[in-house]
Write a protein that holds these residues in place. Structure first.
Motif, PDB file in Angstrom:
ATOM      1  N   PHE A 150     -18.719   3.067  -1.091  1.00 13.73           N
ATOM      2  CA  PHE A 150     -17.548   3.944  -0.989  1.00 13.73           C
ATOM      3  C   PHE A 150     -16.621   3.488   0.152  1.00 13.73           C
ATOM      4  O   PHE A 150     -15.459   3.168  -0.061  1.00 13.73           O
ATOM      5  CB  PHE A 150     -18.012   5.387  -0.761  1.00 13.73           C
ATOM      6  N   VAL A 151     -17.168   3.456   1.353  1.00 15.02           N
ATOM      7  CA  VAL A 151     -16.346   3.118   2.524  1.00 15.02           C
ATOM      8  C   VAL A 151     -15.871   1.672   2.455  1.00 15.02           C
ATOM      9  O   VAL A 151     -14.709   1.380   2.733  1.00 15.02           O
ATOM     10  CB  VAL A 151     -17.113   3.389   3.839  1.00 15.02           C
ATOM     11  N   GLY A 152     -16.756   0.771   2.063  1.00  9.91           N
ATOM     12  CA  GLY A 152     -16.393  -0.644   2.010  1.00  9.91           C
ATOM     13  C   GLY A 152     -15.258  -0.932   1.050  1.00  9.91           C
ATOM     14  O   GLY A 152     -14.326  -1.663   1.379  1.00  9.91           O
ATOM     15  N   ALA A 153     -15.319  -0.331  -0.122  1.00  4.08           N
ATOM     16  CA  ALA A 153     -14.264  -0.568  -1.118  1.00  4.08           C
ATOM     17  C   ALA A 153     -12.924   0.005  -0.649  1.00  4.08           C
ATOM     18  O   ALA A 153     -11.878  -0.647  -0.789  1.00  4.08           O
ATOM     19  CB  ALA A 153     -14.660   0.039  -2.459  1.00  4.08           C
ATOM     20  N   LEU A 154     -12.941   1.209  -0.085  1.00  4.47           N
ATOM     21  CA  LEU A 154     -11.686   1.835   0.356  1.00  4.47           C
ATOM     22  C   LEU A 154     -11.104   1.132   1.575  1.00  4.47           C
ATOM     23  O   LEU A 154      -9.901   0.902   1.655  1.00  4.47           O
ATOM     24  CB  LEU A 154     -11.910   3.318   0.631  1.00  4.47           C
ATOM     25  N   GLU A 155     -11.984   0.775   2.503  1.00 11.28           N
ATOM     26  CA  GLU A 155     -11.542   0.036   3.685  1.00 11.28           C
ATOM     27  C   GLU A 155     -10.914  -1.302   3.282  1.00 11.28           C
ATOM     28  O   GLU A 155      -9.845  -1.678   3.756  1.00 11.28           O
ATOM     29  CB  GLU A 155     -12.733  -0.212   4.610  1.00 11.28           C
ATOM     30  N   ARG A 156     -11.572  -2.006   2.384  1.00  9.99           N
ATOM     31  CA  ARG A 156     -11.072  -3.313   1.959  1.00  9.99           C
ATOM     32  C   ARG A 156      -9.739  -3.178   1.228  1.00  9.99           C
ATOM     33  O   ARG A 156      -8.838  -3.980   1.426  1.00  9.99           O
ATOM     34  CB  ARG A 156     -12.117  -4.006   1.074  1.00  9.99           C
ATOM     35  N   PHE A 158      -7.479  -0.877   1.698  1.00  8.47           N
ATOM     36  CA  PHE A 158      -6.470  -0.664   2.741  1.00  8.47           C
ATOM     37  C   PHE A 158      -6.113  -1.973   3.432  1.00  8.47           C
ATOM     38  O   PHE A 158      -4.935  -2.289   3.603  1.00  8.47           O
ATOM     39  CB  PHE A 158      -6.950   0.358   3.780  1.00  8.47           C
ATOM     40  N   LEU A 159      -7.115  -2.722   3.844  1.00 16.76           N
ATOM     41  CA  LEU A 159      -6.870  -3.970   4.580  1.00 16.76           C
ATOM     42  C   LEU A 159      -6.095  -4.986   3.739  1.00 16.76           C
ATOM     43  O   LEU A 159      -5.215  -5.674   4.251  1.00 16.76           O
ATOM     44  CB  LEU A 159      -8.177  -4.569   5.088  1.00 16.76           C
ATOM     45  N   LEU A 160      -6.410  -5.080   2.467  1.00 19.06           N
ATOM     46  CA  LEU A 160      -5.705  -6.015   1.586  1.00 19.06           C
ATOM     47  C   LEU A 160      -4.254  -5.592   1.369  1.00 19.06           C
ATOM     48  O   LEU A 160      -3.353  -6.432   1.350  1.00 19.06           O
ATOM     49  CB  LEU A 160      -6.433  -6.161   0.254  1.00 19.06           C
ATOM     50  N   VAL A 161      -4.017  -4.309   1.228  1.00 12.87           N
ATOM     51  CA  VAL A 161      -2.646  -3.815   1.080  1.00 12.87           C
ATOM     52  C   VAL A 161      -1.906  -3.971   2.407  1.00 12.87           C
ATOM     53  O   VAL A 161      -0.771  -4.450   2.452  1.00 12.87           O
ATOM     54  CB  VAL A 161      -2.621  -2.343   0.597  1.00 12.87           C
ATOM     55  N   ASP A 162      -2.557  -3.571   3.491  1.00 11.87           N
ATOM     56  CA  ASP A 162      -1.946  -3.619   4.824  1.00 11.87           C
ATOM     57  C   ASP A 162      -1.545  -5.040   5.214  1.00 11.87           C
ATOM     58  O   ASP A 162      -0.516  -5.246   5.862  1.00 11.87           O
ATOM     59  CB  ASP A 162      -2.927  -3.048   5.855  1.00 11.87           C
ATOM     60  N   SER A 163      -2.333  -6.023   4.790  1.00 15.65           N
ATOM     61  CA  SER A 163      -2.032  -7.416   5.135  1.00 15.65           C
ATOM     62  C   SER A 163      -1.090  -8.080   4.128  1.00 15.65           C
ATOM     63  O   SER A 163      -0.727  -9.243   4.287  1.00 15.65           O
ATOM     64  CB  SER A 163      -3.324  -8.222   5.242  1.00 15.65           C
ATOM     65  N   GLY A 164      -0.727  -7.347   3.070  1.00 19.56           N
ATOM     66  CA  GLY A 164       0.213  -7.884   2.098  1.00 19.56           C
ATOM     67  C   GLY A 164      -0.410  -8.756   1.019  1.00 19.56           C
ATOM     68  O   GLY A 164       0.302  -9.377   0.233  1.00 19.56           O
ATOM     69  N   VAL A 165      -1.728  -8.800   0.956  1.00 13.87           N
ATOM     70  CA  VAL A 165      -2.403  -9.615  -0.057  1.00 13.87           C
ATOM     71  C   VAL A 165      -2.214  -9.004  -1.445  1.00 13.87           C
ATOM     72  O   VAL A 165      -2.017  -9.719  -2.420  1.00 13.87           O
ATOM     73  CB  VAL A 165      -3.907  -9.787   0.275  1.00 13.87           C
ATOM     74  N   ILE A 166      -2.300  -7.676  -1.518  1.00 14.00           N
ATOM     75  CA  ILE A 166      -2.036  -6.987  -2.782  1.00 14.00           C
ATOM     76  C   ILE A 166      -1.046  -5.858  -2.531  1.00 14.00           C
ATOM     77  O   ILE A 166      -0.843  -5.441  -1.386  1.00 14.00           O
ATOM     78  CB  ILE A 166      -3.328  -6.432  -3.444  1.00 14.00           C
ATOM     79  N   LYS A 167      -0.425  -5.372  -3.602  1.00 14.72           N
ATOM     80  CA  LYS A 167       0.541  -4.281  -3.499  1.00 14.72           C
ATOM     81  C   LYS A 167      -0.136  -2.959  -3.807  1.00 14.72           C
ATOM     82  O   LYS A 167      -1.013  -2.887  -4.664  1.00 14.72           O
ATOM     83  CB  LYS A 167       1.705  -4.487  -4.470  1.00 14.72           C
ATOM     84  N   ARG A 168       0.325  -1.922  -3.146  1.00 17.12           N
ATOM     85  CA  ARG A 168      -0.172  -0.571  -3.421  1.00 17.12           C
ATOM     86  C   ARG A 168       0.636  -0.009  -4.590  1.00 17.12           C
ATOM     87  O   ARG A 168       1.634   0.661  -4.413  1.00 17.12           O
ATOM     88  CB  ARG A 168      -0.025   0.314  -2.180  1.00 17.12           C
ATOM     89  N   GLU A 169       0.175  -0.319  -5.760  1.00 11.79           N
ATOM     90  CA  GLU A 169       0.879   0.087  -6.976  1.00 11.79           C
ATOM     91  C   GLU A 169       0.343   1.413  -7.490  1.00 11.79           C
ATOM     92  O   GLU A 169      -0.803   1.783  -7.225  1.00 11.79           O
ATOM     93  CB  GLU A 169       0.699  -0.987  -8.055  1.00 11.79           C
ATOM     94  N   GLU A 170       1.168   2.093  -8.266  1.00  8.96           N
ATOM     95  CA  GLU A 170       0.767   3.352  -8.874  1.00  8.96           C
ATOM     96  C   GLU A 170      -0.458   3.116  -9.757  1.00  8.96           C
ATOM     97  O   GLU A 170      -0.522   2.152 -10.517  1.00  8.96           O
ATOM     98  CB  GLU A 170       1.912   3.926  -9.706  1.00  8.96           C
ATOM     99  N   GLY A 171      -1.431   3.982  -9.638  1.00  9.50           N
ATOM    100  CA  GLY A 171      -2.642   3.890 -10.447  1.00  9.50           C
ATOM    101  C   GLY A 171      -3.763   3.087  -9.815  1.00  9.50           C
ATOM    102  O   GLY A 171      -4.908   3.156 -10.269  1.00  9.50           O
TER     103      GLY A 171
END
Length: 187
Positions: A150-156, A158-171
């Protein structure tokens, strides 16, 4: 005219910003004082040491995160509904308070032994829901693994979005919540 923040609040706010950007070890009391516009001595009038400042900040930020998560866990809704809301609440805290979340993460990594000295940690709220799910026979994964997943997936995420690796898209968050639910319940 709005009331100006007191010096202690300004110190904490600035320390959070600097710790989350530069790191805990790399940020000095001098850096914080300079950013706040006060002397180092003024910081020591509020905190006995940098460690006390770091611990105060960790305690307050993790308690705030814990309270938000706990409000979802203690709701009367069915466990699946609370689980999905918990995912959203967790990520909303991360994205709404990125400096706080980065700092909490840094503290966990750099001071893992000290973390156990604190109460009301975000993981405690998550474990409360996991334990309830295990007791009801809905969650079929050992609590430690369920927490890590749970924590690992959510933390990761956030980190991937925060660093710009992926976009925080709807859904995106809803999809991750569904994946986590399936992984923990085998449904």
């Amino acid at each position: 005219m709005p009331r100006l923040k007191n010096t202690k609040d300004r110190i904490l706010e600035t320390a959070l910003k600097l710790f989350s950007e530069k790191g805990i070890k790399e940020t000095t009391v001098k850096d914080i004082a300079k950013e706040v516009g006060i002397t180092e001595g003024a910081i020591y009038r509020h905190f006995l040491s940098k460690d006390e400042l770091v611990n105060t900040l960790f305690s307050s930020q993790s308690e705030r995160f814990y309270r938000e998560l706990l409000s979802v866990v203690e709701d009367e809704k069915p466990i699946e509904d609370r689980f999905f809301k918990l995912v959203h609440t967790f990520l909303n805290f991360c994205f709404g308070n990125p400096q706080a979340f980065r700092f909490i993460n840094l503290f966990h990594y750099l001071r893992a032994e000290e973390v156990k000295n604190f109460q009301n940690l975000p993981k405690d709220a998550v474990l409360k829901l996991i334990d309830e799910g295990i007791k009801e026979g809905v969650i079929k994964v050992r609590r430690e693994l369920a927490l890590a997943l749970f924590v690992g997936a959510l933390e990761r995420l956030f980190l991937l979005v925060d660093s710009g690796v992926i976009k925080r898209e709807e859904g995106l968050e809803e999809e991750l919540a569904k994946i986590l639910w399936k992984a923990l319940t085998f449904l």
